[in-house]
Design a protein around this motif. Structure first.
Motif, PDB file in Angstrom:
ATOM      1  N   GLN A 107       0.827  -1.207   0.000  1.00 55.21           N
ATOM      2  CA  GLN A 107       0.000   0.000   0.000  1.00 55.21           C
ATOM      3  C   GLN A 107       0.864   1.260   0.000  1.00 55.21           C
ATOM      4  O   GLN A 107       1.774   1.412   0.807  1.00 55.21           O
ATOM      5  CB  GLN A 107      -0.938   0.012   1.203  1.00 55.21           C
ATOM      6  N   THR A 108       0.562   2.164  -0.909  1.00 60.60           N
ATOM      7  CA  THR A 108       1.381   3.363  -1.087  1.00 60.60           C
ATOM      8  C   THR A 108       1.267   4.324   0.080  1.00 60.60           C
ATOM      9  O   THR A 108       2.269   4.848   0.578  1.00 60.60           O
ATOM     10  CB  THR A 108       0.981   4.081  -2.390  1.00 60.60           C
ATOM     11  N   VAL A 109       0.038   4.575   0.546  1.00 64.23           N
ATOM     12  CA  VAL A 109      -0.142   5.557   1.604  1.00 64.23           C
ATOM     13  C   VAL A 109       0.585   5.130   2.883  1.00 64.23           C
ATOM     14  O   VAL A 109       1.161   5.970   3.592  1.00 64.23           O
ATOM     15  CB  VAL A 109      -1.644   5.820   1.872  1.00 64.23           C
ATOM     16  N   GLY A 110       0.580   3.858   3.182  1.00 64.65           N
ATOM     17  CA  GLY A 110       1.290   3.375   4.360  1.00 64.65           C
ATOM     18  C   GLY A 110       2.792   3.596   4.251  1.00 64.65           C
ATOM     19  O   GLY A 110       3.456   3.967   5.226  1.00 64.65           O
ATOM     20  N   GLN A 111       3.337   3.359   3.062  1.00 63.03           N
ATOM     21  CA  GLN A 111       4.768   3.588   2.856  1.00 63.03           C
ATOM     22  C   GLN A 111       5.126   5.064   3.046  1.00 63.03           C
ATOM     23  O   GLN A 111       6.105   5.399   3.719  1.00 63.03           O
ATOM     24  CB  GLN A 111       5.175   3.152   1.448  1.00 63.03           C
ATOM     25  N   LEU A 112       4.323   5.946   2.451  1.00 65.10           N
ATOM     26  CA  LEU A 112       4.618   7.377   2.547  1.00 65.10           C
ATOM     27  C   LEU A 112       4.455   7.888   3.975  1.00 65.10           C
ATOM     28  O   LEU A 112       5.242   8.714   4.444  1.00 65.10           O
ATOM     29  CB  LEU A 112       3.706   8.157   1.600  1.00 65.10           C
ATOM     30  N   ALA A 113       3.423   7.374   4.673  1.00 67.76           N
ATOM     31  CA  ALA A 113       3.217   7.800   6.057  1.00 67.76           C
ATOM     32  C   ALA A 113       4.371   7.338   6.935  1.00 67.76           C
ATOM     33  O   ALA A 113       4.867   8.096   7.785  1.00 67.76           O
ATOM     34  CB  ALA A 113       1.892   7.242   6.577  1.00 67.76           C
ATOM     35  N   LEU A 114       4.819   6.096   6.755  1.00 66.49           N
ATOM     36  CA  LEU A 114       5.918   5.593   7.564  1.00 66.49           C
ATOM     37  C   LEU A 114       7.214   6.348   7.253  1.00 66.49           C
ATOM     38  O   LEU A 114       7.995   6.654   8.169  1.00 66.49           O
ATOM     39  CB  LEU A 114       6.114   4.096   7.321  1.00 66.49           C
ATOM     40  N   ALA A 115       7.428   6.674   5.982  1.00 64.22           N
ATOM     41  CA  ALA A 115       8.619   7.451   5.606  1.00 64.22           C
ATOM     42  C   ALA A 115       8.608   8.802   6.310  1.00 64.22           C
ATOM     43  O   ALA A 115       9.636   9.255   6.828  1.00 64.22           O
ATOM     44  CB  ALA A 115       8.677   7.633   4.097  1.00 64.22           C
ATOM     45  N   ASP A 116       7.450   9.444   6.344  1.00 66.73           N
ATOM     46  CA  ASP A 116       7.358  10.743   7.025  1.00 66.73           C
ATOM     47  C   ASP A 116       7.571  10.591   8.519  1.00 66.73           C
ATOM     48  O   ASP A 116       8.267  11.412   9.138  1.00 66.73           O
ATOM     49  CB  ASP A 116       5.981  11.369   6.759  1.00 66.73           C
ATOM     50  N   TYR A 117       7.000   9.541   9.109  1.00 64.45           N
ATOM     51  CA  TYR A 117       7.169   9.336  10.547  1.00 64.45           C
ATOM     52  C   TYR A 117       8.636   9.099  10.897  1.00 64.45           C
ATOM     53  O   TYR A 117       9.151   9.645  11.874  1.00 64.45           O
ATOM     54  CB  TYR A 117       6.310   8.162  11.017  1.00 64.45           C
ATOM     55  N   PHE A 118       9.318   8.285  10.096  1.00 64.35           N
ATOM     56  CA  PHE A 118      10.748   8.077  10.318  1.00 64.35           C
ATOM     57  C   PHE A 118      11.528   9.382  10.167  1.00 64.35           C
ATOM     58  O   PHE A 118      12.458   9.659  10.922  1.00 64.35           O
ATOM     59  CB  PHE A 118      11.299   7.045   9.329  1.00 64.35           C
ATOM     60  N   ALA A 119      11.132  10.191   9.170  1.00 64.03           N
ATOM     61  CA  ALA A 119      11.894  11.402   8.858  1.00 64.03           C
ATOM     62  C   ALA A 119      11.712  12.511   9.891  1.00 64.03           C
ATOM     63  O   ALA A 119      12.595  13.367  10.042  1.00 64.03           O
ATOM     64  CB  ALA A 119      11.494  11.924   7.473  1.00 64.03           C
ATOM     65  N   ASN A 120      10.582  12.503  10.625  1.00 68.58           N
ATOM     66  CA  ASN A 120      10.329  13.624  11.541  1.00 68.58           C
ATOM     67  C   ASN A 120      11.092  13.532  12.854  1.00 68.58           C
ATOM     68  O   ASN A 120      10.966  14.404  13.712  1.00 68.58           O
ATOM     69  CB  ASN A 120       8.823  13.798  11.794  1.00 68.58           C
ATOM     70  N   GLY A 121      11.861  12.458  13.020  1.00 70.02           N
ATOM     71  CA  GLY A 121      12.784  12.391  14.149  1.00 70.02           C
ATOM     72  C   GLY A 121      12.213  11.891  15.456  1.00 70.02           C
ATOM     73  O   GLY A 121      12.918  11.898  16.474  1.00 70.02           O
ATOM     74  N   GLN A 122      10.955  11.436  15.475  1.00 74.30           N
ATOM     75  CA  GLN A 122      10.344  11.000  16.731  1.00 74.30           C
ATOM     76  C   GLN A 122      10.537   9.505  17.023  1.00 74.30           C
ATOM     77  O   GLN A 122      10.321   9.070  18.153  1.00 74.30           O
ATOM     78  CB  GLN A 122       8.849  11.303  16.721  1.00 74.30           C
ATOM     79  N   ILE A 123      10.951   8.734  16.037  1.00 72.15           N
ATOM     80  CA  ILE A 123      10.948   7.282  16.175  1.00 72.15           C
ATOM     81  C   ILE A 123      11.907   6.806  17.271  1.00 72.15           C
ATOM     82  O   ILE A 123      11.570   5.898  18.042  1.00 72.15           O
ATOM     83  CB  ILE A 123      11.280   6.599  14.819  1.00 72.15           C
ATOM     84  N   ASN A 124      13.077   7.408  17.381  1.00 71.19           N
ATOM     85  CA  ASN A 124      14.036   6.937  18.392  1.00 71.19           C
ATOM     86  C   ASN A 124      13.524   7.181  19.803  1.00 71.19           C
ATOM     87  O   ASN A 124      13.637   6.321  20.681  1.00 71.19           O
ATOM     88  CB  ASN A 124      15.388   7.611  18.189  1.00 71.19           C
ATOM     89  N   ARG A 125      12.951   8.352  20.019  1.00 70.01           N
ATOM     90  CA  ARG A 125      12.384   8.643  21.341  1.00 70.01           C
ATOM     91  C   ARG A 125      11.223   7.710  21.642  1.00 70.01           C
ATOM     92  O   ARG A 125      11.067   7.216  22.770  1.00 70.01           O
ATOM     93  CB  ARG A 125      11.922  10.106  21.395  1.00 70.01           C
ATOM     94  N   HIS A 126      10.405   7.448  20.624  1.00 69.21           N
ATOM     95  CA  HIS A 126       9.261   6.551  20.812  1.00 69.21           C
ATOM     96  C   HIS A 126       9.723   5.140  21.163  1.00 69.21           C
ATOM     97  O   HIS A 126       9.190   4.527  22.099  1.00 69.21           O
ATOM     98  CB  HIS A 126       8.409   6.509  19.551  1.00 69.21           C
ATOM     99  N   THR A 127      10.704   4.588  20.434  1.00 68.00           N
ATOM    100  CA  THR A 127      11.127   3.210  20.698  1.00 68.00           C
ATOM    101  C   THR A 127      11.771   3.083  22.083  1.00 68.00           C
ATOM    102  O   THR A 127      11.608   2.053  22.740  1.00 68.00           O
ATOM    103  CB  THR A 127      12.102   2.711  19.614  1.00 68.00           C
ATOM    104  N   ARG A 128      12.473   4.126  22.535  1.00 66.20           N
ATOM    105  CA  ARG A 128      13.039   4.073  23.889  1.00 66.20           C
ATOM    106  C   ARG A 128      11.933   4.032  24.940  1.00 66.20           C
ATOM    107  O   ARG A 128      11.989   3.246  25.894  1.00 66.20           O
ATOM    108  CB  ARG A 128      13.956   5.278  24.128  1.00 66.20           C
ATOM    109  N   ARG A 129      10.919   4.878  24.749  1.00 62.71           N
ATOM    110  CA  ARG A 129       9.796   4.888  25.694  1.00 62.71           C
ATOM    111  C   ARG A 129       9.031   3.578  25.633  1.00 62.71           C
ATOM    112  O   ARG A 129       8.681   2.988  26.675  1.00 62.71           O
ATOM    113  CB  ARG A 129       8.856   6.056  25.367  1.00 62.71           C
ATOM    114  N   MET A 130       8.801   3.091  24.429  1.00 61.92           N
ATOM    115  CA  MET A 130       8.057   1.848  24.241  1.00 61.92           C
ATOM    116  C   MET A 130       8.794   0.666  24.859  1.00 61.92           C
ATOM    117  O   MET A 130       8.185  -0.198  25.499  1.00 61.92           O
ATOM    118  CB  MET A 130       7.843   1.611  22.745  1.00 61.92           C
TER     119      MET A 130
END
Length: 468
Positions: A347-370
């Motif tokens: 699915q294209t929209v899922g790929q683009l959304a995940l790319a944006d989420y990775f790019a916005n810099g929040q993923i590392n903080r999220h995975t540490r909290r998770m």
């Protein structure tokens, strides 16, 4: 009649059980053993390797052989002590019944390894979806054929580089979750009837992939403390022609154990020696209980033998179903064709959304909290089952992830227990699902990534009553 090295191994095993060699004790050197037993050095080596295969001792580089902490003393689940011949996978029919129960909102899910939605970054991901639709509506309504969205593959390459795994965006194939990545990887390096070495116990979804591809599974003993037994794998590789070894080296499912860096490097060397491929499932890699993110086997691969698989299913969204495969440059064209034949695209929209989420810099903080929340949730689950389950039950001590492996005492059949539990609105994964040979009859796996509310605690209490 047992062979000479087996009789020596049995004798040493008896000495260990009787306390002559307690856990942690260094055993006599190979040369000392051969002098003491009046046997050849090679026979002594085989005896020690046999004990390693049984999970009783371990070799330490430049130090010798040591007695490991026994399952009985440590309270850990036991380890299988034999490697049976490769077999086709059968008897996994309970899986769909369990998964369908997970979709029932009246059933408490301890079965499928799906985190509660509150562990996921729902608000942030929603913003990324809205941005994808707003900025790329026409593209979202179209198909993005293999290898997938360039933006996402670039972000994945950057994340892999941060863990010393260097690959180009063009060498990454976006997939429909990690399950498709593993399936494609096996299709690339095997043919129907080939032998695939697997951890034992292992993830039941992998067994279904092996069954669907007509492969034969060879179960390799896996220790709850140190992971896949490389000694047992080596012995198996001398007897059978292994085409691939599938391993979850970081926080394996269901034991939650991780391989040391030394064992990861040794596995690559063994793959080169015996000419097999390594299919690495790193789906739990970003969820350590404590400390830094562990490196994947792929970070040491300079031969192209490691096919790397992962996804965002356990970290960003279970329903997103976006994964990735690094198949190696030589395999990329065929991997894209195989994906087209089976699923056409992701699915294209899922790929683009995940790319944006990775790019916005929040993923590392999220995975540490998770990871911290998973750790607390897993500890809560362990405390509860220790109080509620029979006193001589054994429990895994995961170093990451969010599943707990339990070995129940006696002749309890957890497959039959599951039928009773489902009638009571409780779902768990019985142990036989994790073995091609029908092992682990008295074991079960529990998903601890729960929102701990009274309903969940009551379900655990009811399950304990069914066991007792």
């Amino acid at each position: 009649m047992a062979l000479l090295y087996e009789r020596i191994a049995d004798s040493i095993s008896d000495l260990i059980k009787s306390g002559v060699y307690p856990p942690g004790t260094r055993l006599p050197s190979v040369r000392d053993l051969s002098r003491n037993r009046s046997v050849s050095v090679s026979t002594s080596v085989r005896a020690y390797h046999e004990l390693e295969r049984r999970g009783i001792i371990e070799s330490r580089p430049q130090a010798g052989f040591y007695v490991v902490a026994s399952a009985q003393l440590s309270g850990l689940p036991g380890t299988i002590d034999t490697v049976k011949r490769p077999i086709p996978v059968t008897g996994q029919d309970r899986i769909m019944r369990m998964l369908q129960a997970v979709n029932d909102p009246t059933v408490v899910n301890f079965g499928a390894a799906t985190p509660h939605p509150e562990f996921m970054p729902g608000i942030a991901l929603e913003r990324s979806y809205k941005k994808a639709w707003h900025s790329n509506r026409r593209r979202c309504l179209s198909q993005e054929f293999a290898p997938g969205c360039a933006e996402l593959r670039t972000q994945i390459a950057r994340r892999l580089a941060s863990i010393q795994t260097f690959t180009r965006p063009e060498d990454i194939l976006v997939t429909n979750g990690c399950q498709e990545s593993v399936s494609l990887a096996l299709r690339l390096v095997t043919q129907p009837g080939d032998v695939v070495a697997i951890e034992s116990p292992t993830y039941y979804g992998l067994l279904e992939v092996i069954r669907g591809l007509g492969l034969r599974a060879l179960e390799i003993p896996t220790c709850p403390e140190s992971g896949l037994s490389l000694e047992a794998l080596e012995l198996a590789a001398t007897e059978w022609s292994i085409k691939a070894c599938v391993v979850i080296p970081n926080y394996s499912n269901p034991l939650g154990v991780s391989m040391s860096n030394d064992k990861k490097k040794r596995l690559i060397a063994m793959a080169k020696q015996f000419d097999f491929s390594i299919v690495e499932d790193d789906i739990y890699g970003e969820i350590p209980a404590k400390g830094n993110r562990l490196l994947p086997i792929k970070s040491w691969d300079n031969t192209g033998r490691v096919l790397y698989c992962s996804s965002a299913t356990k970290t960003v969204s279970a329903g997103l179903r976006v994964g990735w495969l690094v198949p190696g440059e030589a395999n990329m064209a065929r991997a894209m064709h195989l994906q087209y034949v089976s699923t056409i695209s992701v699915q294209t929209v899922g790929q683009l959304a995940l790319a944006d989420y990775f790019a916005n810099g929040q993923i590392n903080r999220h995975t540490r909290r998770m990871a911290r929340e998973y750790d607390r949730s897993r500890a809560h689950m362990l405390n509860e089952v220790k109080k509620l389950f029979p006193g001589n039950s054994r429990f895994s001590r995961p170093s990451g992830g969010f599943v707990l492996w339990v070995e129940l005492p006696g002749n309890i059949d957890t497959a039959e227990l599951m039928n009773e539990a489902l009638e009571d609105g409780i779902c768990f994964a019985p142990g036989t699902l994790f073995s091609a040979n029908g092992r682990f009859t008295n074991c079960l796996r529990l998903n601890s990534a729960q929102k701990w509310e009274p309903r969940i605690n009551r379900a655990l209490s009811r399950l304990a009553k069914l066991i007792n």
